[in-house]
Design a protein around this motif. Structure first.
Motif: not given
Length: 420
Positions: A139-155
C-alpha cells in the motif's frame, strides 16, 4: 479426539444494522458510486449532477481554496452524513442482517456474461500477523492518510472491502441462492451496464449457518488494501470505541465460477531519450524477443504456455513478444517490474510515484495508447489467476502494485456502517 480447528484464529463474521438510502432519497442508481479510487473527474461530475444526495459528496468531496481546519472536505462529509440522517435520506435498519450481493456483468475483452455471488457483513479488523486476513499487494501512505481523515470525521465506512474466502464445495453460495429467491432489497445497473442486486438476510438461523461455515476460513483482500489498513490504524487509535474493531466487507468464494481477474496493462511515457530500437536490443540480451503481427498471437502464447512469463510490448504500430528465459513459475508482472522497467530507468520509487507509469484496463485501450503516441511503450500482461494470488498471499508474499483487477468493482453506498 482433540479438535485442532479452534487452536487457530478464525474469521469472525457479524451481521449489522446498516444505514441505507430511503425512498425519500430518490432512485438508487443516482445515489451510489464506484469505489472512491475508481472515480475519474468526469465520473465525479456525473455523480454530482445525478443527485444532491449522491454519495460522492461524502467519499470524494470538493476541495476548496478556502478550506480550513474548521471547514474542509472532511468536515463537510461529516455534515452531509449528519444532515442526511436527520432528514431521513439515510435510515438505520431495525434489525441486524447480512446481505446477499450478486453482480451480473459482461467480462471486458471476452464478452462473457457472468454472475458473481457474495454477501455483505462485518469482519473483525485483524492484524496480518494473526493469520486470518491476508494481503496480496503493498500500500501507499497517501491514500491511507486521506481515508483515515474521512473515517476520523465520519466514524463510518461507506464501501465494502472485497474479501475472498475458500469454499470449494460452494456451501455458502447455496445459502445465498436460497436468499435470492425473494424479490431483491435493492437492484441497480451501473454505468458499465453491470447489474447489482442485494437481498437482506435477517433470519437468525440462516445467519448462524453462514457464520459457522465462515468460522474456519482464511480471508484474502482482493480490493481495499488501503481501506483495510486505514481501519487497522483507526482501531489502534480508538481501542475503546464501539465498532472500531470491525469493518464492512463483501465476502466472495474464491472458487466461484463468476470470479474474474482482468489484466492491468502498463503505459510508459516521459522517459528521457527513449529509443524503441535500443530498448528492444537491450531486452534481447536477457529475453527471447520476437516481433509479431497481431495481438492474437500474444494471446495464443499466453494460453499455450501457462506458467511462463510472456509479456507484450507495443511501440507505435509494432508489437513484440518478450519471454523471460527460465521463467517457470514467475509472474509476468514481477518480471516486468523487476527487469524490463529497469531497462528504461524506472525503479521502485518511480513506480510508487507513478512518475513514468500509468495503468489501463483492456488490450484495445493499451494498443491505442501506443499507436497514438500517448505511450512510449504499452506493456501487455495476461491476467493473474486466483490460484496464483492465493498461493502468494497465503504464503505471506505480496505482489507489485496493481497486479490484479477484480471486475466488477463493489458499489459504494448500498450499505453504510456507522461505528457508534
Amino acid at each position: 479426539m482433540v479438535s485442532y480447528r479452534f487452536l487457530f484464529r478464525m474469521a469472525n463474521i457479524f451481521p449489522f444494522q446498516p444505514y441505507r438510502y430511503t425512498a425519500k432519497a430518490g432512485a438508487l442508481h443516482d445515489l451510489v458510486t464506484q469505489p472512491y479510487d475508481k472515480i475519474s473527474p468526469e465520473m465525479r461530475q456525473h455523480y454530482l449532477q445525478a443527485s444532491q444526495y449522491n454519495l460522492v459528496r461524502i467519499i470524494l468531496g470538493e476541495r476548496r481554496e478556502s478550506d480550513s481546519g474548521h471547514d474542509n472536505v472532511y468536515t463537510r462529509a461529516a455534515h452531509h452524513l449528519q444532515d442526511w440522517t436527520a432528514q431521513g435520506i439515510l435510515a438505520r435498519d431495525p434489525e441486524p442482517a447480512l446481505f446477499a450481493y450478486f453482480q451480473e456483468f459482461t467480462v471486458p475483452d471476452s464478452g462473457d456474461r457472468l454472475v458473481r455471488k457474495g454477501f455483505i457483513g462485518l469482519g473483525a479488523v485483524e492484524e496480518y500477523s494473526a493469520g486470518v486476513v491476508h494481503r496480496h499487494e503493498q500500500t501507499l501512505s497517501g491514500p491511507k492518510k486521506d481515508r483515515l481523515e474521512l473515517l476520523r470525521h465520519t466514524h463510518a465506512h461507506f464501501g465494502q472491502l472485497f474479501m475472498l474466502y475458500p469454499d470449494p464445495a460452494g456451501e455458502i453460495d447455496r445459502l445465498l441462492d436460497q436468499a435470492a429467491q425473494a424479490p431483491p432489497t435493492g437492484d441497480v445497473t451501473d454505468e458499465y451496464g453491470d447489474r447489482h442486486s442485494f437481498w437482506k438476510i435477517a433470519d437468525a438461523g440462516r445467519i448462524a449457518q453462514i457464520r459457522q461455515l465462515m468460522a474456519d476460513k482464511k480471508l484474502l483482500i482482493a480490493d481495499g488494501h488501503h481501506r483495510y489498513e486505514t481501519a487497522l490504524a483507526f482501531r489502534r487509535e480508538n481501542p475503546n470505541l464501539a465498532g472500531a474493531d470491525r469493518v464492512m466487507m463483501t465476502f466472495v468464494n474464491m472458487h466461484s465460477p463468476g470470479l474474474r481477474i482482468l489484466a492491468t496493462h502498463r503505459l510508459v511515457s516521459g522517459v528521457a531519450g527513449f529509443d524503441a530500437g535500443e530498448f528492444i536490443r537491450q531486452a534481447a540480451a536477457g529475453f527471447e524477443v520476437a516481433q509479431i503481427p497481431s495481438v492474437e498471437l500474444l494471446q495464443r502464447a499466453w494460453t499455450d504456455s501457462p506458467g511462463r512469463a510472456i509479456i507484450g510490448a507495443a511501440m507505435g504500430s509494432r508489437l513484440y513478444l518478450i519471454e523471460a528465459r527460465d521463467s517457470a513459475g514467475q509472474l509476468d508482472v514481477r518480471v516486468l517490474h523487476e527487469r524490463l522497467l529497469r531497462l528504461l530507468g524506472i525503479g521502485e520509487e518511480a513506480v510508487r510515484e507513478e512518475t513514468n507509469l500509468r495503468y489501463v484496463r483492456g488490450l484495445g485501450a493499451a494498443l491505442e495508447a501506443a499507436r497514438s503516441g500517448a505511450a512510449q511503450v504499452a506493456f501487455l500482461l495476461k491476467p493473474v489467476s486466483v490460484d496464483e494470488v492465493s498461493r502468494i498471499s497465503f504464503a505471506g508474499g505480496v505482489m507489485p502494485q496493481k497486479s490484479t483487477d477484480f471486475y466488477p468493482k463493489l458499489l459504494s453506498g448500498l450499505t453504510i456502517y456507522k461505528l457508534d
